[in-house]
Each structure stands twice: as C-alpha cells, then as structure tokens.
Design a protein around this motif. Structure first.
Motif, PDB file in Angstrom:
ATOM      1  N   GLY A   1       0.817  -1.206   0.000  1.00  0.00           N
ATOM      2  CA  GLY A   1       0.000   0.000   0.000  1.00  0.00           C
ATOM      3  C   GLY A   1       0.851   1.256   0.000  1.00  0.00           C
TER       4      GLY A   1
ATOM      5  N   ASN B   1       0.822   4.035  -3.042  1.00  0.00           N
ATOM      6  CA  ASN B   1       0.219   5.339  -2.751  1.00  0.00           C
ATOM      7  C   ASN B   1       1.215   6.440  -2.427  1.00  0.00           C
ATOM      8  OD1 ASN B   1      -2.439   4.251  -2.981  1.00  0.00           O
ATOM      9  ND2 ASN B   1      -2.254   3.420  -0.908  1.00  0.00           N
ATOM     10  N   ARG B   2       2.429   6.068  -2.002  1.00  0.00           N
ATOM     11  CA  ARG B   2       3.332   7.084  -1.464  1.00  0.00           C
ATOM     12  C   ARG B   2       4.670   7.171  -2.171  1.00  0.00           C
ATOM     13  NH1 ARG B   2       0.066  10.344   1.494  1.00  0.00           N
ATOM     14  NH2 ARG B   2      -1.320   9.089   2.829  1.00  0.00           N
TER      15      ARG B   2
ATOM     16  N   ARG C   1       3.087   5.624  -8.236  1.00  0.00           N
ATOM     17  CA  ARG C   1       2.317   6.544  -9.084  1.00  0.00           C
ATOM     18  C   ARG C   1       2.574   6.262 -10.561  1.00  0.00           C
ATOM     19  NH1 ARG C   1       3.945   9.969  -4.827  1.00  0.00           N
ATOM     20  NH2 ARG C   1       5.752  10.716  -6.000  1.00  0.00           N
TER      21      ARG C   1
ATOM     22  N   TYR D   1       0.314   3.409 -11.918  1.00  0.00           N
ATOM     23  CA  TYR D   1      -1.024   3.836 -12.311  1.00  0.00           C
ATOM     24  C   TYR D   1      -0.987   4.593 -13.638  1.00  0.00           C
ATOM     25  CZ  TYR D   1      -2.819   2.596  -7.689  1.00  0.00           C
ATOM     26  OH  TYR D   1      -3.206   1.912  -6.564  1.00  0.00           O
TER      27      TYR D   1
ATOM     28  N   ARG E   1      -5.946  -1.561  -5.616  1.00  0.00           N
ATOM     29  CA  ARG E   1      -5.488  -1.162  -4.290  1.00  0.00           C
ATOM     30  C   ARG E   1      -4.960  -2.379  -3.544  1.00  0.00           C
ATOM     31  NH1 ARG E   1      -9.961   1.369  -0.854  1.00  0.00           N
ATOM     32  NH2 ARG E   1     -11.077  -0.484  -1.569  1.00  0.00           N
TER      33      ARG E   1
END
Length: 325
Positions: free
Chosen positions: A188, A192-193, A198, A201, A275
C-alpha cells in the motif's frame, strides 16, 4: 429556490458519494455478507481458531497477489509468481542444506533469486518488447524447471529460520498472518506514497501518455516485475515454512489464485486501477470460500467450480464498470 429544489442536488451528491464508496468497498461488503451466511450455516466458522486458519490459508496467496497487483495496475500480468515462489524456497533449502551456506545468507539468496527472475521478465517486456503474458509464461517454465533441477524432484530441508515462518507467536498468532500484514502495508505504501507506485497507475492508464509525461517506462517496468519477483520469493519462503520443507512443485496454480485475488479486490485487468487493501480482501474472499465449503463438507471439485464462478463474476463486474465509465 424552494427547499425541495435545493435538497435534490444534495440528495444526488450523497447518492453519488454512497455509490462511489460502495464501488470501492463492494468486495469488503461481499466478504462480510459471505461471513454472515457461513456463520449461520456452520457454528465453527466464527471460532477464533478457524478465523486464524483462514488468515493462514490466505497468507501465501495474499503475498503473491500484492506483487501481482503492481503488475496488473500497470496493465500487465505475471504468470510466473507461483513457480518463482517455489524456486525461492528451493534455492534457500539447497544452499542451506546441501551447500552449508549460513541460514541468513541462504534466505537472502532465495529472495534475490525471486528478484532476479522478476528482473529477467522485466527485461523481456521492457527491452525485448514481449507481451507480459508471453514473457512470464516463459519464466513460469524456467523457474519451475530450475526448481526441479536443483532439488532433483524431491523435497529439501529448510533451515530453522525458515521453518519458524510457519509457526506462531505467543502460541496463538500465526507468523504467516503477521508477514501478510507487513507486506500488505508495504504494498500500500509503494502504490500510494512512492514515485514507482504513481508511475504504475500512469503506465496502466495510458503507457504512451506516461512516456510523453517524462516517465521512464522501461525502467519502471523493471522495477515493477522485480517487486513482483521479490514478493513471490517471500511468499515461497512462507510456504516452505508452513510445509517445513522446500517443495519443487509447491505453489502450483497459485498464479491463478493471485490474479483472482487482485481482480476480486477491484483491480482492472485493463490497468490503472487497483489497491493493496482490495487485493487483501480478495485473497480473504478466496480463503473464506474454501474454508466455508470445507466446513460444509463440499467436495473439492465443487470448490473449484465455485472459485471459477466468483472469478467470472469479478471480471464481468470490471468489464461492465469500464463500459459505463
């Protein structure tokens, strides 16, 4: 403007928000409903011991699926994760029991083997321009073959440190569950971080647009498949700990379970969506279905049918969702 007229946009906004939340957490709702049904059908289902068993059963698939999530989010697929998991466990057992390598170094070599397999797949995809399906299908065969060659087709003993991965902490908390949670949180965080997350995606959404925006797509593909290989090797060590040995045929078919967990968890096979939490819930759904059907004495043959139906429904839901979008 009347109160009724003003209330309509607010009601519409709330309805849209509720629909969005349900879309993001639909799998979690389905898991809860499934648990309620099984609790009525079997009084044993909600016992603490059985719930821990479900966690243990889900752990290996979930860890594999976290690595698979990176690939699927970037619009790829990795068919080699099960074979790479087996090879990681075999390399660890072979170097420790046959070559006399210290346990810590043997475990490191097993993990690095998984990373190397992922890196080779990444090179084939990024620089060889092979479809991910073909590149990882080749790695599936290579990794499984190497596992059989190194082991001679027989199980290999594992060092105590690996065997401990199949034990419990404090006599009740299974180590595989802890490892699953840690690597789920790590997945996760990466998604996300971090910049690679990124980029996954962006590449999955539109690879050419990602390239034009300055993302080094080839480099990111190497990172993506290396991460999948890393997670596969960790899952292989956890499985070896549970089996108390390195099995060359271990994790056969787990690549399909990992893909199923990611898709059931809400990821899109078209890329750009997924996710880590959804993948975790998807792995739990598979484990709960199998566990519940076992408690109800349903044949393992019918269990395969049930899992296939769930996968088909998950992919159909994803297809319909993308059409609406």
């Amino acid at each position: 403007m009347s109160t009724e007229t003003a209330a309509r946009p607010r009601a519409g906004a709330l309805g849209a928000r509720a629909q969005g939340l349900l879309g993001q957490n639909g799998t979690l709702v389905a898991l809860v409903l499934l648990g309620v049904v099984l609790a009525f059908l079997s009084p044993v289902f909600l016992s603490p011991q059985n719930l821990l068993n479900i966690g243990v059963q889900a752990a290996v698939v979930a860890i594999l699926a976290f690595g698979q999530t990176f690939v699927i989010v970037s619009a790829g697929i990795d068919l080699s994760v099960g074979s790479v998991a087996a090879l990681g466990g075999i390399v660890t057992g072979y170097t420790a029991s046959t070559m006399g390598v210290p346990p810590a170094l043997a475990i490191l070599l097993g993990v690095l083997t998984g990373v190397a397999c992922g890196l080779v797949s990444g090179v084939l995809v990024a620089y060889g321009r092979l479809p991910a399906f073909i590149a990882t299908l080749a790695m599936l065969s290579i990794a499984r073959g190497l596992a059989l060659v190194l082991s001679g087709g027989v199980p290999l003993n594992q060092p105590p440190a690996v065997a401990a991965l199949g034990q419990t902490i404090g006599g009740w908390l299974p180590v595989p569950v802890v490892i699953m949670a840690v690597f789920g949180l790590l997945a996760g965080f990466i998604l996300n971080r971090t910049y690679p997350g990124r980029a996954m995606y962006a590449i999955g959404g539109n690879e050419e647009a990602a390239r034009l925006s300055g993302i080094n797509v080839r480099r990111q593909q190497l990172i993506i498949f290396s991460l999948a290989g890393f997670y596969s090797a960790v899952a292989g060590l956890v499985l070896a700990g549970r089996l108390a040995s390195g099995q060359p045929q271990a994790a056969t078919g787990y690549e399909l379970d990992s893909i199923a967990a990611v898709v059931i968890g809400g990821a899109s096979l078209a890329g750009g969506q997924g996710r880590a939490f959804g993948t975790f819930v998807g792995a739990l759904v598979l484990a709960v279905i199998r566990n519940g059907l076992n408690l109800l004495n349903v044949s393992s043959f019918w269990q395969q049918v049930a899992i296939g139906v769930v996968i088909a429904l998950a992919v159909l839901t994803d297809t319909l969702r993308r059409r609406r979008a």
